[in-house]
Design a protein around this motif. Sequence first.
Motif, short mmCIF file in Angstrom:
data_model
loop_
_atom_site.label_atom_id
_atom_site.label_comp_id
_atom_site.label_asym_id
_atom_site.label_seq_id
_atom_site.Cartn_x
_atom_site.Cartn_y
_atom_site.Cartn_z
N LEU A 1 43.48 -16.71 -55.68
CA LEU A 1 43.75 -15.70 -54.13
C LEU A 1 43.72 -17.23 -53.05
O LEU A 1 43.92 -18.36 -53.37
CB LEU A 1 41.83 -15.88 -53.59
CG LEU A 1 41.32 -14.15 -55.26
CD1 LEU A 1 39.80 -14.37 -54.65
CD2 LEU A 1 41.92 -13.47 -54.23
N TYR B 1 37.34 -19.89 -56.36
CA TYR B 1 39.21 -20.74 -55.77
C TYR B 1 39.61 -21.28 -57.12
O TYR B 1 40.87 -20.88 -56.77
CB TYR B 1 39.21 -22.34 -54.59
CG TYR B 1 40.01 -21.87 -53.54
CD1 TYR B 1 41.62 -21.54 -53.64
CD2 TYR B 1 41.15 -23.26 -53.91
CE1 TYR B 1 42.91 -21.37 -53.08
CE2 TYR B 1 41.58 -23.33 -53.37
CZ TYR B 1 42.91 -23.05 -52.98
OH TYR B 1 43.83 -23.71 -52.15
N GLN C 1 41.17 -16.21 -48.48
CA GLN C 1 40.43 -14.75 -48.70
C GLN C 1 39.96 -15.59 -49.92
O GLN C 1 37.86 -14.87 -49.79
CB GLN C 1 41.29 -14.68 -50.29
CG GLN C 1 42.43 -14.05 -49.06
CD GLN C 1 43.61 -12.97 -50.02
OE1 GLN C 1 44.04 -13.85 -51.71
NE2 GLN C 1 44.53 -11.79 -49.48
N ALA C 2 39.45 -16.71 -50.77
CA ALA C 2 38.53 -16.47 -51.53
C ALA C 2 36.71 -17.31 -50.62
O ALA C 2 36.20 -16.75 -51.61
CB ALA C 2 39.17 -18.04 -52.08
#
Lengths: 243, 217
Positions: free
Chosen positions: B85, B75, B89-90
């Motif tokens: 991201l 991240y 998502q991360a």
Amino acid sequence: MIELNDVHKSFGKVEVLKGITASVAKSEVVCIIGPSGSGKSTILRCINGLESYDRGDISVEGARVDRDAKSIVAIRTQVSMVFQRFNLFPHRTALENVIEGPLFVKKEPRGQAIARGRALLAQVGLAEKADVHPPKLSGGQQQRVAIARALAMQPKAILFDEPTSALDPELVGEVLAVMRKLADDGMTMVVVTHEMGFAGDVADRVLFIDGGVIVEQGAAKSVLNQPQHPRTQDFLRRVLHPM
Amino acid sequence: MQKFFHDAVEFVPILLQGVWLTVVVTVGSLLLSTVLGLLWALMRVSGIGFFVGFSAALINLIRGIPIIVLLFYIYFVMPDFGVALTALQAAIIGLGIAYSAYQAENFRAGIEAIDKGQIEAAQTIGMGWWLTMRRVVLPQAVRIVLPPYGNVMIMMLKDSSQASTITVAELALQGKLIASSTFKNTSVFTLVALMYLTMSIPLILLVRHFEKQANRK
């Protein structure tokens, strides 16, 4: 049809095959006998590439057996194998075991594969067990399914690796009967076995193997009834009269 | 007790938003870790030197890094390399990668538990490596792998709370936010714990079902 020329094979430092030269003609039934650990099974396993070999040559209908070459798949579909411990796929029914190779390796149409599979199960006397999973079958029944699975590949020869050794004595006969019928129908067979009665009745030739070499070979009746070599005589005496 | 129910009525709707994100993170990273884990496991048993070495090294690398560090890396560090991201998502990618190592070892154990005779039988009817895996080995390995897989699901549900460290407002973070603004620590964290437990129970029952099935054979 199957040719072995001076085949050597070692497992680590132990040389199990010390120069095997033999051939099997079309429609011939050859039994390989000998004490355990003599290399009998290894010969079979080399013929269809389950094991590699170190030196010499093995060929099937002129094609050299090399387990690392692409050609091995073609050889394996021509030379089927039946194992001592059956090795059926437990998660598939008897019929599914039989049609697995035709469907996924030979890409036969499903309907045709199923029809042939059922016919083969009928041939080994198990038509009514088509939808049963192997763990629910007796050893003799499992081995007959395994023979049907081998036949489903429409092989030119079948290798039998002690096909009755894991069976209860009363189940041996039903498997031998199926094998005898195959032999009568002209199937080329190489059979590693301790069933001397079967070897005497069905085999054309017998090879006696001890210590990784062929000690004696010849017509089945003569090797079994009048063995020439002292080691063959000794082995047969032990097998036929264990007491 | 009455106060607790009063707080519950007030906080549960907010916490449910967190539950939704917890489910998204858990399901997403479960799927990713399953696919990656299967890939590493197949490489590990492929017998091809490069693949075996690569997956063994990768599994050890992943296992040796704490999940929280992996999440920070993806991240906070990846944007420096041009890969930006969202937190969600991360979180899914980080947890998916972290758990792929455990999944891989589980899958590999299942694959290696299959009798060698099965593989030889497949070979003698002309099956290649992939067909043997797909038709013979994997269907049988599934039974062996399912009970530990269920346990991984439970662990992932709980570890999804680590996504809070990279600002994903899932259940744990949602609870912390409410608690720090209302000072009703007892009510809030009791609710959070109960919600995790409620989500775990179906999974626990599923594992028990898998185990029964595996033992029945």
